[in-house]
Design an enzyme around this catalytic site. Structure first.
Site, PDB file in Angstrom:
ATOM      1  N   LEU A 140      -8.652  -7.485  -9.560  1.00  0.00           N
ATOM      2  CA  LEU A 140      -9.177  -6.178  -9.955  1.00  0.00           C
ATOM      3  C   LEU A 140      -8.094  -5.124  -9.771  1.00  0.00           C
ATOM      4  O   LEU A 140      -7.682  -4.834  -8.647  1.00  0.00           O
ATOM      5  CB  LEU A 140     -10.400  -5.798  -9.099  1.00  0.00           C
ATOM      6  CG  LEU A 140     -11.512  -6.847  -8.945  1.00  0.00           C
ATOM      7  CD1 LEU A 140     -12.742  -6.214  -8.293  1.00  0.00           C
ATOM      8  CD2 LEU A 140     -11.905  -7.428 -10.292  1.00  0.00           C
ATOM      9  N   ALA A 141      -7.637  -4.572 -10.879  1.00  0.00           N
ATOM     10  CA  ALA A 141      -6.516  -3.629 -10.803  1.00  0.00           C
ATOM     11  C   ALA A 141      -6.745  -2.419 -11.708  1.00  0.00           C
ATOM     12  O   ALA A 141      -5.802  -1.797 -12.179  1.00  0.00           O
ATOM     13  CB  ALA A 141      -5.231  -4.342 -11.200  1.00  0.00           C
ATOM     14  N   ALA A 142      -8.014  -2.105 -11.956  1.00  0.00           N
ATOM     15  CA  ALA A 142      -8.299  -1.029 -12.923  1.00  0.00           C
ATOM     16  C   ALA A 142      -8.573   0.311 -12.267  1.00  0.00           C
ATOM     17  O   ALA A 142      -8.566   1.343 -12.935  1.00  0.00           O
ATOM     18  CB  ALA A 142      -9.491  -1.437 -13.785  1.00  0.00           C
ATOM     19  N   ARG A 149      -7.472   7.977  -3.641  1.00  0.00           N
ATOM     20  CA  ARG A 149      -7.089   8.296  -2.250  1.00  0.00           C
ATOM     21  C   ARG A 149      -5.578   8.203  -2.025  1.00  0.00           C
ATOM     22  O   ARG A 149      -5.056   8.626  -1.006  1.00  0.00           O
ATOM     23  CB  ARG A 149      -7.835   7.354  -1.283  1.00  0.00           C
ATOM     24  CG  ARG A 149      -9.325   7.600  -1.225  1.00  0.00           C
ATOM     25  CD  ARG A 149     -10.071   6.470  -0.518  1.00  0.00           C
ATOM     26  NE  ARG A 149     -10.361   5.349  -1.410  1.00  0.00           N
ATOM     27  CZ  ARG A 149     -11.038   4.257  -1.066  1.00  0.00           C
ATOM     28  NH1 ARG A 149     -11.487   4.138   0.169  1.00  0.00           N
ATOM     29  NH2 ARG A 149     -11.259   3.288  -1.934  1.00  0.00           N
ATOM     30  N   GLY A 177     -16.586   0.918 -11.025  1.00  0.00           N
ATOM     31  CA  GLY A 177     -16.823   0.119  -9.826  1.00  0.00           C
ATOM     32  C   GLY A 177     -16.412  -1.334  -9.975  1.00  0.00           C
ATOM     33  O   GLY A 177     -16.172  -1.822 -11.082  1.00  0.00           O
ATOM     34  N   THR A 178     -16.327  -2.011  -8.824  1.00  0.00           N
ATOM     35  CA  THR A 178     -15.816  -3.387  -8.812  1.00  0.00           C
ATOM     36  C   THR A 178     -16.755  -4.361  -9.541  1.00  0.00           C
ATOM     37  O   THR A 178     -16.286  -5.306 -10.184  1.00  0.00           O
ATOM     38  CB  THR A 178     -15.589  -3.870  -7.369  1.00  0.00           C
ATOM     39  OG1 THR A 178     -16.774  -3.605  -6.601  1.00  0.00           O
ATOM     40  CG2 THR A 178     -14.420  -3.155  -6.709  1.00  0.00           C
ATOM     41  N   ALA A 198      46.122   8.370   1.205  1.00  0.00           N
ATOM     42  CA  ALA A 198      45.030   9.268   1.616  1.00  0.00           C
ATOM     43  C   ALA A 198      44.842  10.382   0.592  1.00  0.00           C
ATOM     44  O   ALA A 198      45.811  10.960   0.113  1.00  0.00           O
ATOM     45  CB  ALA A 198      45.370   9.876   2.975  1.00  0.00           C
ATOM     46  N   ASN A 200      38.648  11.045 -13.642  1.00  0.00           N
ATOM     47  CA  ASN A 200      38.205  10.128 -14.712  1.00  0.00           C
ATOM     48  C   ASN A 200      37.377  10.822 -15.785  1.00  0.00           C
ATOM     49  O   ASN A 200      37.034  10.221 -16.778  1.00  0.00           O
ATOM     50  CB  ASN A 200      37.403   8.972 -14.108  1.00  0.00           C
ATOM     51  CG  ASN A 200      36.189   9.440 -13.340  1.00  0.00           C
ATOM     52  OD1 ASN A 200      36.139  10.579 -12.869  1.00  0.00           O
ATOM     53  ND2 ASN A 200      35.194   8.586 -13.225  1.00  0.00           N
ATOM     54  N   ALA A 253      53.906  11.769  -2.952  1.00  0.00           N
ATOM     55  CA  ALA A 253      52.763  12.533  -2.439  1.00  0.00           C
ATOM     56  C   ALA A 253      52.575  13.828  -3.233  1.00  0.00           C
ATOM     57  O   ALA A 253      53.548  14.438  -3.676  1.00  0.00           O
ATOM     58  CB  ALA A 253      52.982  12.852  -0.965  1.00  0.00           C
TER      59      ALA A 253
HETATM   60  C1  UD1 Z   1     -13.825  -2.818  -1.653  1.00  0.00           C
HETATM   61  C2  UD1 Z   1     -15.179  -3.475  -1.358  1.00  0.00           C
HETATM   62  C3  UD1 Z   1     -15.394  -3.475   0.163  1.00  0.00           C
HETATM   63  C4  UD1 Z   1     -14.241  -4.190   0.846  1.00  0.00           C
HETATM   64  C5  UD1 Z   1     -12.909  -3.591   0.454  1.00  0.00           C
HETATM   65  C6  UD1 Z   1     -11.787  -4.463   0.953  1.00  0.00           C
HETATM   66  C7  UD1 Z   1     -16.649  -3.029  -3.243  1.00  0.00           C
HETATM   67  C8  UD1 Z   1     -17.768  -2.226  -3.739  1.00  0.00           C
HETATM   68  N1  UD1 Z   1     -16.229  -2.766  -2.013  1.00  0.00           N
HETATM   69  O1  UD1 Z   1     -13.927  -1.451  -1.268  1.00  0.00           O
HETATM   70  O2  UD1 Z   1     -16.610  -4.136   0.471  1.00  0.00           O
HETATM   71  O3  UD1 Z   1     -14.409  -4.134   2.251  1.00  0.00           O
HETATM   72  O4  UD1 Z   1     -12.775  -3.499  -0.985  1.00  0.00           O
HETATM   73  O5  UD1 Z   1     -10.523  -3.896   0.752  1.00  0.00           O
HETATM   74  O6  UD1 Z   1     -16.166  -3.898  -3.951  1.00  0.00           O
HETATM   75  N2  UD1 Z   1     -11.266  -1.538  -9.105  1.00  0.00           N
HETATM   76  C9  UD1 Z   1     -11.397  -1.809 -10.457  1.00  0.00           C
HETATM   77  N3  UD1 Z   1     -12.307  -1.105 -11.175  1.00  0.00           N
HETATM   78  C10 UD1 Z   1     -13.104  -0.162 -10.618  1.00  0.00           C
HETATM   79  C11 UD1 Z   1     -12.973   0.104  -9.233  1.00  0.00           C
HETATM   80  C12 UD1 Z   1     -12.056  -0.605  -8.489  1.00  0.00           C
HETATM   81  O7  UD1 Z   1     -10.687  -2.659 -11.002  1.00  0.00           O
HETATM   82  O8  UD1 Z   1     -13.912   0.441 -11.342  1.00  0.00           O
HETATM   83  C13 UD1 Z   1     -10.253  -2.275  -8.331  1.00  0.00           C
HETATM   84  C14 UD1 Z   1      -9.243  -1.354  -7.660  1.00  0.00           C
HETATM   85  O9  UD1 Z   1      -8.129  -1.133  -8.515  1.00  0.00           O
HETATM   86  C15 UD1 Z   1      -8.880  -2.118  -6.404  1.00  0.00           C
HETATM   87  C16 UD1 Z   1     -10.122  -2.970  -6.124  1.00  0.00           C
HETATM   88  O10 UD1 Z   1     -10.894  -2.956  -7.295  1.00  0.00           O
HETATM   89  O11 UD1 Z   1      -7.784  -2.969  -6.596  1.00  0.00           O
HETATM   90  C17 UD1 Z   1     -10.940  -2.434  -4.947  1.00  0.00           C
HETATM   91  O12 UD1 Z   1     -11.367  -1.123  -5.244  1.00  0.00           O
HETATM   92  P1  UD1 Z   1     -11.445  -0.009  -4.111  1.00  0.00           P
HETATM   93  O13 UD1 Z   1     -11.962   1.217  -4.742  1.00  0.00           O
HETATM   94  O14 UD1 Z   1     -10.171   0.056  -3.385  1.00  0.00           O
HETATM   95  O15 UD1 Z   1     -12.595  -0.629  -3.192  1.00  0.00           O
HETATM   96  P2  UD1 Z   1     -12.850  -0.324  -1.647  1.00  0.00           P
HETATM   97  O16 UD1 Z   1     -13.495   0.983  -1.515  1.00  0.00           O
HETATM   98  O17 UD1 Z   1     -11.610  -0.539  -0.872  1.00  0.00           O
HETATM   99 CA    CA Z   2      -9.551  -0.925  -1.397  1.00  0.00          CA
END
Ligand code: UD1
Ligand code: CA
Length: 449
Positions: free
Chosen positions: A7-9, A14, A78-79, A376, A382, A419
């Site tokens: 998950l990298a979106a 923060r 969200g994740t 020295a 250049n 020199a």
């Molecule tokens: C998340 C977990 C939390 C866990 C923690 C561990 C959830 C809801 N919570 O929280 O339980 O303890 O990680 O580090 O999953 N991302 C997306 N799309 C989105 C949101 C996030 O791809 O819409 C990716 C972010 O880029 C990141 C990862 O998901 O790499 C985690 O997201 P982040 O917002 O950091 O979650 P936490 O609040 O840390």
């Molecule tokens: Ca996180």
């Protein structure tokens, strides 16, 4: 069948940065590359990276890797929402799906292998990697029985004061049976403190969930802000130093020096305090680095000494001494036994064996032969205001103190330059060149009162 999804979106709000969170680096390598690296040994059938915020930049950063499938998440809700985006792509997939947050950079492959092996043995719908943390703030709390069966995960922000006391945390690394996850994914809601669809809500909807606790809780550190980034950097630096000490590198004051992941050391290298290696370096046997030096993208052969100096994008052969207070800029090539001394700057120049530039010089765009002595304060001029030009100096030549060599210029072999000369014309082999006004002498002269 094993698929991996990273998950990298997310926006990484923060982090307060223009750089996407997963492209922040520790010890020179991005968080995303580190997560991918920790999965390499698993030999997955498919590797998916979910991108959204600054997607293009993230894709480009790993474009050198083969067989990565990118899945887009737009908007980023969200994740759980991120994982929902996999449904069309994994339509015909039937196997395990290992999901990792892209911000968990310190995981070891062995830990993930243990999670997968537990998952296979215990045949759960999901296996979660967990950690007991002394300060669990910010992490989702995992509620489980003593046998490791998980009931649910509650996010920190959604926990009651009582629930917050549970210090068993979710690492953001899970292995799901995809056939079961894809069904419950559709039923996730965003009824929580962040109004987001949480992946963690899928847990209690699945038939069975278990967890595996890590032994080294540092491994599951998540990186949400610069403080956590720096904490991870410290842990990784410690790991790298220990690794290299075991291989024979000597650190005089370990915690004051930093090294990049892509630096390789030979035997009996000594690293003095406040010495920093960045980028990709190869450091040969018996090199002595520092104190107070910065070395980046450089190869040093054996017995090189760098003292109080900055060295970038350079190649340095055996028995060379650099410093104190030298600056070797990109494109510097020093052959065996060269010496670069105090307050000398070298750029895009090649110096053959036994050549010395001991004091106060600028050597730019030069090709210098063997056993040349640069006096020295010799400066190569250049740059004519528009273009850079080359200076060539043949073997066994000497430049006098405070010479200016105006490029383009060819100084032959065995030449001596007087020199204080400003040399603008080529000098043939075995000649003496002096260019300065005759000294005026007025005998018995005193200032008028
Ligand atoms: C998340 C977990 C939390 C866990 C923690 C561990 C959830 C809801 N919570 O929280 O339980 O303890 O990680 O580090 O999953 N991302 C997306 N799309 C989105 C949101 C996030 O791809 O819409 C990716 C972010 O880029 C990141 C990862 O998901 O790499 C985690 O997201 P982040 O917002 O950091 O979650 P936490 O609040 O840390
Ligand atoms: Ca996180």
């Amino acid at each position: 069948m094993l698929a991996i999804a990273i998950l990298a979106a997310g926006k990484g709000t923060r982090m307060h940065s223009n750089i996407p969170k997963v492209l922040q680096k520790i010890a020179g390598i991005t968080l995303l590359e580190r997560v991918l690296e920790s999965c390499k040994e698993l030999k997955p059938d498919r590797t998916l990276v979910i991108v959204g915020h600054q997607a293009q930049q993230i894709k480009e950063s790993i474009s050198y890797l083969q067989d990565i499938e990118f899945v887009s998440q737009d908007p980023q809700n969200g994740t759980g929402h991120a994982v929902q985006q996999l449904i069309p792509t994994l339509k015909n997939f039937d196997g395990d799906l290992l999901i990792l947050n892209g911000d968990v950079p310190l995981l070891r492959s062995k830990t993930i292998l243990e999670l997968l092996s537990n998952h296979c043995t215990r045949k759960a719908s999901v296996s979660i990697l967990t950690a007991r943390l002394s300060v669990p703030i910010g992490y989702g709390r995992v509620f489980s029985d003593s046998l490791g069966n998980v009931d649910k995960i509650i996010e920190d922000r959604d926990c009651s004061e009582e629930e917050k006391k549970n210090n068993l945390t979710n690492s953001g690394v899970y292995c799901f049976k995809w056939s079961e996850l894809k069904i419950v994914l559709k039923n996730l809601s965003s009824n929580n403190a962040q109004n987001e669809i949480y992946l963690t809500d899928a847990i209690q909807k699945l038939p069975s969930a278990i967890h595996t606790e890590v032994t080294d809780s540092d491994e599951v550190n998540g990186v949400n802000d610069k403080q956590q980034l720096s904490d991870c950097e410290n842990i990784l630096q410690e790991r790298l130093r220990r690794y290299w000490m075991k291989k024979g590198v000597k650190f005089i004051n370990p915690t004051s020096s930093t090294i990049s992941e892509k630096t390789l050391f030979g035997k009996d290298v000594t690293i003095e305090p406040e010495t920093h290696l960045r980028g990709e370096n190869i450091i040969g046997d018996n090199c002595h680095l520092g104190p107070n030096s910065f070395i980046e993208n450089t190869e040093l052969k054996a017995n090189v000494s760098i003292l109080y100096s900055v060295v970038r994008d350079s190649l340095i052969y055996e028995n060379v001494q650099v410093g104190p207070f030298s600056h070797l800029r990109p494109g510097t090539l020093l052959q065996n036994n060269c010496k670069i001394g105090n307050f000398v700057e070298v750029k895009n120049s090649s110096l053959d064996t036994n050549t010395k530039v001991n004091h106060l010089s600028y050597i730019g765009d030069c090709d210098i032969g063997k056993a040349v002595n640069i006096g020295a304060g010799t400066i190569t001029a250049n740059y004519d205001g528009l273009k850079k030009h080359q200076t060539i100096i043949g073997k066994n030549s000497k430049t006098g103190a405070n010479s200016v060599l105006v490029a383009p210029l060819k100084v032959g072999e065995g030449v001596t330059i007087g020199a204080g000369s400003t040399i603008t014309k080529d000098i043939p082999n075995n000649s003496l060149a002096i260019e300065r006004a005759k000294q005026v002498m007025k005998k018995n002269w005193l200032p008028k009162v």
